[in-house]
Design a protein around this motif. Structure first.
Motif, mmCIF file in Angstrom:
data_model
loop_
_atom_site.group_PDB
_atom_site.id
_atom_site.type_symbol
_atom_site.label_atom_id
_atom_site.label_comp_id
_atom_site.label_asym_id
_atom_site.label_seq_id
_atom_site.Cartn_x
_atom_site.Cartn_y
_atom_site.Cartn_z
ATOM 1 N N LEU A 137 0.825 -1.204 0.000
ATOM 2 C CA LEU A 137 0.000 0.000 0.000
ATOM 3 C C LEU A 137 0.859 1.253 0.000
ATOM 4 C CD1 LEU A 137 -2.728 -1.076 2.576
ATOM 5 C CD2 LEU A 137 -2.883 -1.095 0.082
ATOM 6 N N ASN A 138 0.412 2.253 -0.749
ATOM 7 C CA ASN A 138 1.065 3.560 -0.824
ATOM 8 C C ASN A 138 0.124 4.613 -0.285
ATOM 9 O OD1 ASN A 138 3.542 2.995 -2.385
ATOM 10 N ND2 ASN A 138 2.098 2.373 -3.959
ATOM 11 N N VAL A 139 0.689 5.679 0.213
ATOM 12 C CA VAL A 139 -0.070 6.851 0.635
ATOM 13 C C VAL A 139 0.788 8.055 0.263
ATOM 14 C CG1 VAL A 139 -0.984 8.133 2.616
ATOM 15 C CG2 VAL A 139 -1.131 5.645 2.587
ATOM 16 N N GLY B 77 -5.047 -5.709 -19.768
ATOM 17 C CA GLY B 77 -5.127 -6.657 -18.664
ATOM 18 C C GLY B 77 -6.209 -6.256 -17.675
ATOM 19 N N ARG B 78 -6.274 -6.999 -16.584
ATOM 20 C CA ARG B 78 -7.224 -6.687 -15.513
ATOM 21 C C ARG B 78 -6.429 -6.422 -14.239
ATOM 22 N NH1 ARG B 78 -12.142 -8.926 -14.154
ATOM 23 N NH2 ARG B 78 -11.056 -10.562 -13.031
ATOM 24 N N LEU B 79 -6.923 -5.495 -13.469
ATOM 25 C CA LEU B 79 -6.196 -4.995 -12.322
ATOM 26 C C LEU B 79 -7.149 -4.848 -11.151
ATOM 27 C CD1 LEU B 79 -3.333 -3.654 -11.835
ATOM 28 C CD2 LEU B 79 -4.429 -1.512 -12.453
ATOM 29 N N MET B 80 -6.712 -5.301 -9.994
ATOM 30 C CA MET B 80 -7.500 -5.071 -8.787
ATOM 31 C C MET B 80 -6.789 -3.987 -7.997
ATOM 32 S SD MET B 80 -7.935 -5.493 -5.299
ATOM 33 C CE MET B 80 -6.950 -6.829 -4.702
ATOM 34 N N ILE B 81 -7.498 -2.889 -7.750
ATOM 35 C CA ILE B 81 -6.959 -1.797 -6.945
ATOM 36 C C ILE B 81 -7.603 -1.886 -5.571
ATOM 37 C CG2 ILE B 81 -6.750 0.699 -6.715
ATOM 38 C CD1 ILE B 81 -5.724 0.536 -9.369
ATOM 39 N N LEU B 82 -6.779 -1.910 -4.552
ATOM 40 C CA LEU B 82 -7.266 -1.877 -3.176
ATOM 41 C C LEU B 82 -7.173 -0.421 -2.739
ATOM 42 C CD1 LEU B 82 -8.277 -3.600 -0.817
ATOM 43 C CD2 LEU B 82 -5.899 -3.862 -0.102
ATOM 44 N N LEU B 83 -8.325 0.182 -2.480
ATOM 45 C CA LEU B 83 -8.411 1.607 -2.195
ATOM 46 C C LEU B 83 -9.109 1.806 -0.860
ATOM 47 C CD1 LEU B 83 -7.963 4.490 -3.275
ATOM 48 C CD2 LEU B 83 -10.133 4.275 -4.462
ATOM 49 N N ASN B 84 -8.310 2.135 0.156
ATOM 50 C CA ASN B 84 -8.837 2.350 1.497
ATOM 51 C C ASN B 84 -9.656 1.145 1.969
ATOM 52 O OD1 ASN B 84 -8.806 4.077 3.715
ATOM 53 N ND2 ASN B 84 -10.821 4.914 3.208
ATOM 54 N N ASP C 134 -11.364 1.354 -18.285
ATOM 55 C CA ASP C 134 -11.879 1.837 -16.997
ATOM 56 C C ASP C 134 -10.918 2.866 -16.420
ATOM 57 O OD1 ASP C 134 -13.902 -0.045 -17.238
ATOM 58 O OD2 ASP C 134 -13.066 -1.408 -15.743
ATOM 59 N N SER C 135 -11.496 3.811 -15.675
ATOM 60 C CA SER C 135 -10.654 4.818 -15.010
ATOM 61 C C SER C 135 -11.075 4.973 -13.559
ATOM 62 C CB SER C 135 -10.734 6.157 -15.741
ATOM 63 O OG SER C 135 -12.043 6.688 -15.678
ATOM 64 N N LEU C 136 -10.139 5.489 -12.774
ATOM 65 C CA LEU C 136 -10.346 5.669 -11.346
ATOM 66 C C LEU C 136 -9.626 6.945 -10.939
ATOM 67 C CD1 LEU C 136 -11.227 4.447 -8.553
ATOM 68 C CD2 LEU C 136 -8.999 3.310 -8.519
ATOM 69 N N TYR C 137 -10.328 7.817 -10.245
ATOM 70 C CA TYR C 137 -9.745 9.066 -9.736
ATOM 71 C C TYR C 137 -9.967 9.055 -8.234
ATOM 72 C CZ TYR C 137 -8.447 14.013 -9.773
ATOM 73 O OH TYR C 137 -7.794 15.203 -9.582
ATOM 74 N N HIS D 202 -3.553 2.849 -0.838
ATOM 75 C CA HIS D 202 -3.934 2.232 -2.107
ATOM 76 C C HIS D 202 -2.779 1.372 -2.642
ATOM 77 C CE1 HIS D 202 -2.033 6.102 -3.100
ATOM 78 N NE2 HIS D 202 -1.627 5.534 -4.238
ATOM 79 N N GLY D 203 -3.151 0.331 -3.350
ATOM 80 C CA GLY D 203 -2.185 -0.567 -3.968
ATOM 81 C C GLY D 203 -2.905 -1.383 -5.033
#
Length: 188
Positions: A128-130, A142-149, A159-162, A169-170
């Protein structure tokens, strides 16, 4: 010394040099960055991987471009920069991630754009980064799983994420294949 460890050692030397030029102690620098002195000393010594979030915060504290810390060069372009496909400065710091800085040679950037490739690592713990500011991610392949909080977001091409990057997050590539996404880090 392999290329990843050499790159970490080179970045660590630039951290130390900047701190010394500014006539700051490691203790004062760690305090200003809001991290324990022991953690700061590990990064400055090059004994461990240096997270991008730390590089981002350090560059802001010392008023230098992230590209200066990553490459040792100084951005010179002021009007525009053009980077051919796969020609950004390649940063291989963490085992499962490869970053390419896409505006490394532009001075006084308001954002830090990276093309990030995440190799498949479904059995690995997510790092995780902060960091201060906001971040925009756009999945390219590809496919990506983002762990966000603590919440999982599955991204597919297009797909996009802001998000507020002060939240932990990681990410991890899915389906046993690498994933690639555009990450744009925006400071405050």
């Amino acid at each position: 010394m392999d290329s990843v460890n050499k790159q970490i050692a080179d970045i660590a030397a630039r951290l130390r040099d900047l701190r010394e030029i500014a006539e700051k102690t490691p203790e004062a620098t760690a305090k200003e960055l809001g991290i324990p002195l022991s953690e700061y000393l590990v990064y400055e010594s090059g004994e461990a991987d240096i997270p991008m979030s730390f590089i981002f915060e350090f560059s802001k504290l010392f008023h230098v471009d992230m590209a200066d810390l990553l490459s040792g060069g100084q951005p010179m372009l002021q009007n525009f920069t053009f980077v051919k496909k796969d020609r950004g400065i390649r940063v291989e710091r963490v085992e499962h991630y490869v970053y390419q800085h896409l505006a490394y040679n532009f001075a006084n950037k308001k954002a830090e754009p990276f093309m990030v490739t995440v190799n498949s690592s479904e059995d690995e713990k997510i790092h995780l980064n902060v960091h201060e500011g906001q971040e925009f991610n756009y999945c390219v392949e590809g496919r990506l799983m983002i762990l966000l909080n603590g919440q999982e977001v599955i991204m597919e091409p297009g797909d996009s994420l802001y998000f507020n990057s002060e939240m932990p997050h990681g990410m991890r590539a899915l389906d046993g294949k690498p994933a690639k996404f555009l990450a744009i880090i925006l400071g405050n």
